[in-house]
Write an enzyme that holds these catalytic residues in place. Structure first.
Site, PDB file in Angstrom:
ATOM      1  N   ASP A   1      17.385  21.215  -5.190  1.00  0.00           N
ATOM      2  CA  ASP A   1      17.432  19.756  -5.232  1.00  0.00           C
ATOM      3  C   ASP A   1      16.963  19.317  -6.618  1.00  0.00           C
ATOM      4  O   ASP A   1      15.830  19.602  -7.014  1.00  0.00           O
ATOM      5  CB  ASP A   1      16.498  19.198  -4.136  1.00  0.00           C
ATOM      6  CG  ASP A   1      16.717  17.709  -3.890  1.00  0.00           C
ATOM      7  OD1 ASP A   1      17.301  17.043  -4.768  1.00  0.00           O
ATOM      8  OD2 ASP A   1      16.302  17.225  -2.820  1.00  0.00           O
TER       9      ASP A   1
ATOM     10  N   LYS B   1      17.493   8.286 -10.291  1.00  0.00           N
ATOM     11  CA  LYS B   1      16.278   7.966 -11.052  1.00  0.00           C
ATOM     12  C   LYS B   1      16.520   8.056 -12.547  1.00  0.00           C
ATOM     13  O   LYS B   1      16.077   7.185 -13.287  1.00  0.00           O
ATOM     14  CB  LYS B   1      15.130   8.894 -10.674  1.00  0.00           C
ATOM     15  CG  LYS B   1      15.247   9.563  -9.334  1.00  0.00           C
ATOM     16  CD  LYS B   1      14.579   8.829  -8.218  1.00  0.00           C
ATOM     17  CE  LYS B   1      14.934   9.471  -6.894  1.00  0.00           C
ATOM     18  NZ  LYS B   1      14.239   8.961  -5.774  1.00  0.00           N
TER      19      LYS B   1
ATOM     20  N   ALA C   1      16.547  15.999  -8.477  1.00  0.00           N
ATOM     21  CA  ALA C   1      16.594  14.529  -8.388  1.00  0.00           C
ATOM     22  C   ALA C   1      15.903  13.858  -9.562  1.00  0.00           C
ATOM     23  O   ALA C   1      15.976  12.633  -9.690  1.00  0.00           O
ATOM     24  CB  ALA C   1      15.939  14.067  -7.079  1.00  0.00           C
TER      25      ALA C   1
HETATM   26  C1  LMR Z   1      11.467   9.128  -2.562  1.00  0.00           C
HETATM   27  O1  LMR Z   1      11.157  10.275  -2.243  1.00  0.00           O
HETATM   28  O2  LMR Z   1      10.693   8.170  -2.507  1.00  0.00           O
HETATM   29  C2  LMR Z   1      12.847   8.867  -3.083  1.00  0.00           C
HETATM   30  O3  LMR Z   1      13.555  10.054  -3.160  1.00  0.00           O
HETATM   31  C3  LMR Z   1      13.557   7.797  -2.351  1.00  0.00           C
HETATM   32  C4  LMR Z   1      13.978   8.202  -0.983  1.00  0.00           C
HETATM   33  O4  LMR Z   1      15.155   8.027  -0.678  1.00  0.00           O
HETATM   34  O5  LMR Z   1      13.151   8.672  -0.199  1.00  0.00           O
END
Ligand code: LMR
Length: 398
Positions: free
Chosen positions: A210, A245, A212
């Site tokens: 993952d 992000k 992100a």
């Molecule tokens: C988070 O972990 O706060 C972000 O990835 C947003 C989400 O969708 O949870």
């Protein structure tokens, strides 16, 4: 029929945003959902994204369908951003398919695993992102946890983690966080990644990575080093990429699934399967965010502007880590918070019980995730004193 439906509890992360919105106190602070914030508490749209968006709207002559695999320019650009200019020496071996956000990419990857290996078990880190288990579980997998983080030591329990992975059966799917581990902020070192890559390759495990937060930990290259290292050692791998992000495109749902296979021929087959799977779930991904990312990455001037702005975001987050650690240390003499500065990305997890989390919210109007996870980017020069005082107060009384 709908009379049979039962009420669902609040989402552990999104529920905090909803509660925060309902709070009318001006001094409230949102350290919940993982969105980047500037010093005024705003979540900006990067300048390059704004410009690319305006240019696309000016020239876009049609909104006719693209395809279930999305925008080929976006797919190629983001594949290279993740794998590096030389694709970690695996050019042609990867299927890269646009998906509705990082979550959509995770789901698409899970569907691909289900087609090729329906009985697989998915192993996630303990702890992991609050939505990993519901998301992958609802795709039909049995989910298990592998040891990852020691809350007592604020570090990775590497020996336990590697011994656990070493004992998994061949074909097990292992979800790994490429960088900026969510919720702990505690990443593996490159030496540890090399050891994990070795175990995964030897044991025939499938890494499902993952990604992100590329660019929000150290920088674009270092944050992808784990993936490139794995790609050099393992025959097959999945990577779910989010552009939420690092491009500030959260609500545009912009992501990519990469399926690294053992040959160009297998990559073409995987891409065909992924297109079919997308077609059966949502037909096609949304275009707008992907068109923006494609433009930003392919126009040198926009790319430079975006890279600089992203680097500044990472510098700001890492600076806030020091600010918060200092604020806590000065209020809780004898306690060590230096681990906050060693962690990376938006999150760290404080040692807060559920009742401390509740007190923080109810008495101090500081909103954090139920497991004590805080979004470091929500801290600012203006609120750090309030945040540190509130955390110190609940910890002292707990
Ligand atoms: C988070 O972990 O706060 C972000 O990835 C947003 C989400 O969708 O949870």
């Amino acid at each position: 029929m709908f009379e049979l439906l039962t009420r669902v509890p609040d989402d552990p992360i999104l529920g905090i945003s909803a509660a925060f919105k309902r709070d009318t106190t001006p001094l409230k602070v949102d350290l919940g959902v993982g969105v980047y914030k500037d010093d005024h508490g705003n979540t900006p749209v990067p300048a390059a994204v704004k410009r690319a968006e305006a240019e696309i709207i000016a020239v876009q002559a049609s909104k006719a369908y693209l395809s279930p695999v999305g925008n080929p320019g976006f797919n190629a650009q983001v594949l290279e951003l993740v794998m590096g200019a030389d694709h970690a020496g695996r050019k042609g071996d990867a299927a890269a398919v646009q998906a509705p956000g990082g979550s959509g990419a995770l789901r698409l990857g899970a569907e691909l695993v289900r087609v090729s290996s329906p009985g697989s078990t998915v192993h996630v880190s303990d702890p992991t992102w609050a939505n990993h288990i519901p998301l992958l579980g609802s795709a039909g997998f049995k989910i298990e946890r592998y040891p990852y983080y020691s809350a007592a030591k604020h570090s990775v329990e590497f020996d336990r983690m590697s011994a656990h992975l070493e004992a998994l059966p061949s074909g097990a799917v292992v979800v790994l966080h490429a960088c900026c581990h969510n919720p702990t902020g505690q990443d593996l070192t490159l030496t540890q990644w090399a050891a994990i890559a070795d175990i995964v390759a030897r044991r025939g495990l499938l890494p499902f990575v993952d990604l992100a937060y590329q660019g929000l930990g150290d920088d674009l290259e270092r944050d992808a080093a784990s993936i490139r290292m794995l790609a050099r050692q393992v025959p097959e791998m999945l990577v779910a990429v989010s552009c939420s992000k690092n491009f500030g495109l959260y609500r545009e749902r912009t992501g990519l699934l990469i399926a690294l296979t053992s040959s160009a021929e297998r990559a073409a087959i995987a891409a065909g399967q992924l297109g079919r799977l997308a077609r059966t779930i949502y037909s096609m991904p949304p275009d707008h965010g992907a068109a923006i990312v494609d433009r930003v990455l392919s126009q040198p001037e926009l790319r430079r502007s975006w890279t600089e702005e992203l680097a500044a975001m990472a510098v700001r987050i890492n600076g806030l880590r020091g600010l918060l650690a200092d604020g806590l240390t000065s209020r809780m003499r004898g306690s060590d918070f230096s681990w906050i500065t060693r962690q990376r990305g938006m999150f760290s997890r404080l040692d807060l019980t559920p009742s401390m989390v509740e007190t923080l919210r109810e008495q101090h109007h500081v909103y954090v995730a139920p497991d004590g996870r805080i979004n470091i980017a929500g801290v600012s020069q203006a609120n750090v004193d309030h945040v540190a005082t509130a955390i110190a107060a609940v910890m002292a009384s707990g």
